[in-house]
Write a protein that holds these residues in place. Structure first.
Motif, mmCIF file in Angstrom:
data_model
loop_
_atom_site.group_PDB
_atom_site.id
_atom_site.type_symbol
_atom_site.label_atom_id
_atom_site.label_comp_id
_atom_site.label_asym_id
_atom_site.label_seq_id
_atom_site.Cartn_x
_atom_site.Cartn_y
_atom_site.Cartn_z
ATOM 1 N N ILE A 33 0.846 -1.197 0.000
ATOM 2 C CA ILE A 33 0.000 0.000 0.000
ATOM 3 C C ILE A 33 0.881 1.245 0.000
ATOM 4 N N ASP A 34 0.801 2.028 -1.070
ATOM 5 C CA ASP A 34 1.594 3.256 -1.132
ATOM 6 C C ASP A 34 0.749 4.501 -1.380
ATOM 7 N N LEU A 135 -4.398 9.919 8.735
ATOM 8 C CA LEU A 135 -3.267 9.863 7.807
ATOM 9 C C LEU A 135 -1.955 9.690 8.561
ATOM 10 N N ALA A 136 -1.818 10.356 9.707
ATOM 11 C CA ALA A 136 -0.606 10.181 10.513
ATOM 12 C C ALA A 136 -0.495 8.745 11.007
ATOM 13 N N ALA A 137 -1.611 8.182 11.455
ATOM 14 C CA ALA A 137 -1.594 6.802 11.931
ATOM 15 C C ALA A 137 -1.266 5.825 10.809
ATOM 16 N N LEU A 138 -1.807 6.075 9.618
ATOM 17 C CA LEU A 138 -1.532 5.184 8.493
ATOM 18 C C LEU A 138 -0.076 5.265 8.060
ATOM 19 N N ARG A 139 0.523 6.438 8.168
ATOM 20 C CA ARG A 139 1.942 6.537 7.833
ATOM 21 C C ARG A 139 2.781 5.680 8.773
ATOM 22 N N ALA A 144 5.187 1.794 3.150
ATOM 23 C CA ALA A 144 5.418 2.325 1.803
ATOM 24 C C ALA A 144 4.534 3.532 1.481
ATOM 25 N N LEU A 145 3.673 3.921 2.394
ATOM 26 C CA LEU A 145 2.706 4.984 2.093
ATOM 27 C C LEU A 145 3.422 6.302 1.813
ATOM 28 N N ALA A 187 -0.254 18.907 6.452
ATOM 29 C CA ALA A 187 -0.242 18.131 7.689
ATOM 30 C C ALA A 187 0.155 16.680 7.481
ATOM 31 N N SER A 188 -0.095 16.151 6.293
ATOM 32 C CA SER A 188 0.051 14.706 6.091
ATOM 33 C C SER A 188 1.460 14.273 5.722
ATOM 34 N N GLY A 189 2.222 15.154 5.079
ATOM 35 C CA GLY A 189 3.530 14.751 4.587
ATOM 36 C C GLY A 189 3.472 13.832 3.382
ATOM 37 N N LEU A 190 2.304 13.716 2.755
ATOM 38 C CA LEU A 190 2.131 12.871 1.582
ATOM 39 C C LEU A 190 2.149 13.719 0.316
ATOM 40 N N GLN A 191 2.520 13.103 -0.781
ATOM 41 C CA GLN A 191 2.593 13.798 -2.068
ATOM 42 C C GLN A 191 1.318 13.535 -2.860
#
Length: 203
Positions: A33-34, A135-139, A144-145, A187-191
Motif C-alpha cells: 500500500i503506497d 493519515l498520521a496513523a496510516l503513515r 510504503a505509504l 499536515a500529512s507529509g504525503l505527495q
C-alpha cells in the motif's frame, strides 16, 4: 516509522464494523500500500453509505464497492474494511491503495444531472481533524505509504448527463471543491498524485 509524526490514537478509538463480505475480499501485504485515496460518500448520512457498501454488486465474489475508512460529520471514524483486504473504491488503483470516505452529500441524489453538479456542503472541522490524525496513523502502519489523491484525480471519465444525454458530466467529482487540500497536504507529509490519470482496468 516517520519521526516527524505526532502521537495519534485515532485507530484505537475507531468503530470497527467490517462489511459482511470483508473476508471475501482479496488479501494483500501492508507493504503493497503506497497510496491513500480520499472520497466523499455523496450520500445524506453514514447509514446510507453503509447500505451502499453492503450491497453485493459482484455476484461471482459476493462483494461490492466501499472504502476502508469512513469519517462521519462529527469526526467519528469507522472501519468497514481493514487495510489488509483490497476494497473496491477506485478503478485501477485498488490493489495499491486504501480508500477514505468522508460523509458528505456531494451531488446526492442527482449525481449525473448536469443541473446539479455543484458540491456545496462544506466538510466539518471534526472530519478534517480526524482525517489528518488518520493519515498520521496510516503513515506509521503502512511503511510504503507516500502518496495521496482525490477520487476525481484518478477517475476522469465522463458519462451522458441523466437530464440531457447530449451533455456529459464527470462520473466522479469527489472529494470536490470544498475539500481543503492545502491544509491536508501540509499536515500529512504525503505527495498528491497529479490529476488526470485515468486507468481503464479495475473496478
Amino acid at each position: 516509522m516517520p519521526a516527524d509524526l505526532p502521537p495519534a490514537d485515532v485507530l484505537a478509538t475507531a468503530h470497527v464494523a467490517p462489511l459482511p463480505y470483508e473476508l471475501r475480499l482479496a488479501e494483500r501485504p501492508r507493504s503493497a500500500i503506497d497510496l491513500v485515496i480520499v472520497h466523499c460518500t455523496e450520500t445524506p448520512d453514514l447509514a446510507s453509505a453503509r447500505r451502499f457498501g453492503e450491497a453485493v454488486l459482484y455476484p461471482g465474489s459476493g462483494t461490492g464497492n466501499s472504502g476502508h475508512y469512513y469519517i462521519d460529520r462529527d469526526g467519528t471514524l469507522h472501519v468497514y474494511v481493514r487495510p489488509e483486504r483490497i476494497a473496491h473504491h477506485t478503478r485501477g488503483y485498488n490493489e495499491r491503495s486504501v480508500g477514505i470516505e468522508l460523509v458528505n452529500s456531494g451531488r446526492y441524489p442527482h449525481w449525473l444531472d448536469s443541473r446539479h453538479q455543484d458540491m456545496d456542503e462544506p466538510y466539518t472541522e471534526a472530519q478534517i481533524r480526524t482525517l489528518i490524525d488518520l493519515l498520521a496513523a496510516l503513515r506509521r502502519e503502512l511503511p510504503a505509504l507516500s502518496g495521496i489523491a482525490g477520487h476525481e484525480d484518478l477517475d476522469t471519465r465522463t458519462e451522458p448527463a441523466s437530464d440531457d444525454p447530449t451533455r456529459r458530466v464527470f462520473r466522479k467529482r469527489d472529494p470536490g471543491p470544498r475539500f481543503p487540500w492545502p491544509r491536508v497536504l501540509a499536515a500529512s507529509g504525503l505527495q498528491r498524485l497529479p490529476a488526470g490519470i485515468d486507468r481503464a482496468d479495475g473496478d
